[in-house]
Scaffold this active site. Structure first.
Site, PDB file in Angstrom:
ATOM      1  N   ARG A  11      -5.209  14.906 -19.747  1.00  0.00           N
ATOM      2  CA  ARG A  11      -6.453  15.707 -19.700  1.00  0.00           C
ATOM      3  C   ARG A  11      -6.352  16.877 -20.670  1.00  0.00           C
ATOM      4  O   ARG A  11      -7.326  17.313 -21.255  1.00  0.00           O
ATOM      5  CB  ARG A  11      -6.673  16.222 -18.268  1.00  0.00           C
TER       6      ARG A  11
ATOM      7  N   HIS B 236       4.812  17.110  -5.570  1.00  0.00           N
ATOM      8  CA  HIS B 236       3.909  18.090  -6.181  1.00  0.00           C
ATOM      9  C   HIS B 236       3.784  19.294  -5.251  1.00  0.00           C
ATOM     10  O   HIS B 236       3.721  19.133  -4.031  1.00  0.00           O
ATOM     11  CB  HIS B 236       2.520  17.478  -6.392  1.00  0.00           C
TER      12      HIS B 236
ATOM     13  N   GLU C 257       4.836  12.276  -3.378  1.00  0.00           N
ATOM     14  CA  GLU C 257       4.152  11.186  -4.084  1.00  0.00           C
ATOM     15  C   GLU C 257       4.720   9.821  -3.698  1.00  0.00           C
ATOM     16  O   GLU C 257       5.938   9.636  -3.621  1.00  0.00           O
ATOM     17  CB  GLU C 257       4.266  11.376  -5.601  1.00  0.00           C
TER      18      GLU C 257
ATOM     19  N   CYS D  88       3.641  14.600 -14.965  1.00  0.00           N
ATOM     20  CA  CYS D  88       4.301  14.399 -13.671  1.00  0.00           C
ATOM     21  C   CYS D  88       4.352  12.914 -13.300  1.00  0.00           C
ATOM     22  O   CYS D  88       5.405  12.389 -12.928  1.00  0.00           O
ATOM     23  CB  CYS D  88       3.617  15.212 -12.573  1.00  0.00           C
TER      24      CYS D  88
HETATM   25  N1  PCA Z   1       2.590  19.539 -13.400  1.00  0.00           N
HETATM   26  C1  PCA Z   1       1.957  18.646 -14.354  1.00  0.00           C
HETATM   27  C2  PCA Z   1       2.993  18.470 -15.446  1.00  0.00           C
HETATM   28  C3  PCA Z   1       3.982  19.563 -15.253  1.00  0.00           C
HETATM   29  C4  PCA Z   1       3.719  20.083 -13.911  1.00  0.00           C
HETATM   30  O1  PCA Z   1       4.413  20.942 -13.304  1.00  0.00           O
HETATM   31  C5  PCA Z   1       1.439  17.380 -13.734  1.00  0.00           C
HETATM   32  O2  PCA Z   1       1.078  17.379 -12.528  1.00  0.00           O
HETATM   33  O3  PCA Z   1       1.347  16.360 -14.411  1.00  0.00           O
END
Ligand code: PCA
Length: 213
Positions: free
Chosen positions: A88, A165, A78, A141
């Site tokens: 959401r 991610h 990111e 996140c």
């Molecule tokens: N993914 C979520 C929150 C926790 C996770 O592992 C997100 O992308 O916001």
């Protein structure tokens, strides 16, 4: 050098989260840096409090947070966190903020403080598909990406932080026909390559990582 690596607990009805599963399996040392592994709750605010306490306790030089992005096909490093909570779905404590700032007095966005493009390049060199992402969403996140930068800027100047991610694990997709997924082994390889890069590269590389949409 010490790197704090955080992984979220399961959320959204999934029995596991590949984030904490892969973080737990990282080596204890990468490129000479000590790796401190921390599970964090998928909960607005509490996630940041847990990380803040760990920073105070361990005094890491860098913080890398890892989260699941179910449906994404590759590892995404990111670039930016934005100052908004827009859930959401409710978090693991039932809280679902809509259009609230993460920090009232914070800027609109913070860049990741990590060499994002060099990390992507080296994950790919390790044989795992990866790309730069210009949105971490608006859930917990993004909250952690933005919030840890805010905390570092205000309380721990000089500490670097950022976010990766990762896709669903293959084992999460037995009944999700057509869904993209990755093996745990590949995710651990990718995170290890990313951390090696964080520890050894200070200036990001100038290659394109852009998207047209
Ligand atoms: N993914 C979520 C929150 C926790 C996770 O592992 C997100 O992308 O916001």
């Amino acid at each position: 050098m010490k790197v704090l690596v955080t992984g979220f607990d399961p959320f959204g009805g999934e029995p596991i989260n590949p984030a904490i599963e892969s973080v737990k399996r990282l080596p204890d040392t990468i490129a000479g840096a000590e790796i401190i592994k921390l599970e964090i709750p998928t909960v607005f605010n509490k996630s940041l409090n847990v990380i803040d306490e760990a920073i105070a306790k361990y005094d890491p030089d860098m913080i890398l947070s890892v989260g699941q992005a179910g449906g994404r096909p590759d590892i995404t490093v990111e670039k930016v966190g934005i100052n908004i909570n827009d859930g959401r779905i409710p978090d693991n404590e039932g809280y679902q903020p809509i259009d609230t700032p993460i920090f009232e007095d914070g800027p609109v966005a913070y860049w990741s403080a990590l060499p994002v493009k060099a990390m992507v390049e080296n994950i790919k060199k390790a044989g795992i598909p990866a790309s730069v992402s210009y949105t971490a969403g608006s859930y917990v996140c993004n909250h952690v990406l933005y919030g840890v930068r805010y905390i570092c800027e205000h309380k721990y100047p000089g500490k670097k932080s950022g976010f990766i991610h990762i896709p669903f694990l293959t084992s999460q997709c037995l009944d999700k026909k057509g869904m993209c997924s990755m093996s745990l082994e590949s995710i651990v390889t990718a995170l290890t390559a990313a951390i090696e890069t964080m520890v050894t590269v200070t200036e990001d590389i100038k290659v394109t990582g852009g998207t047209t949409h």
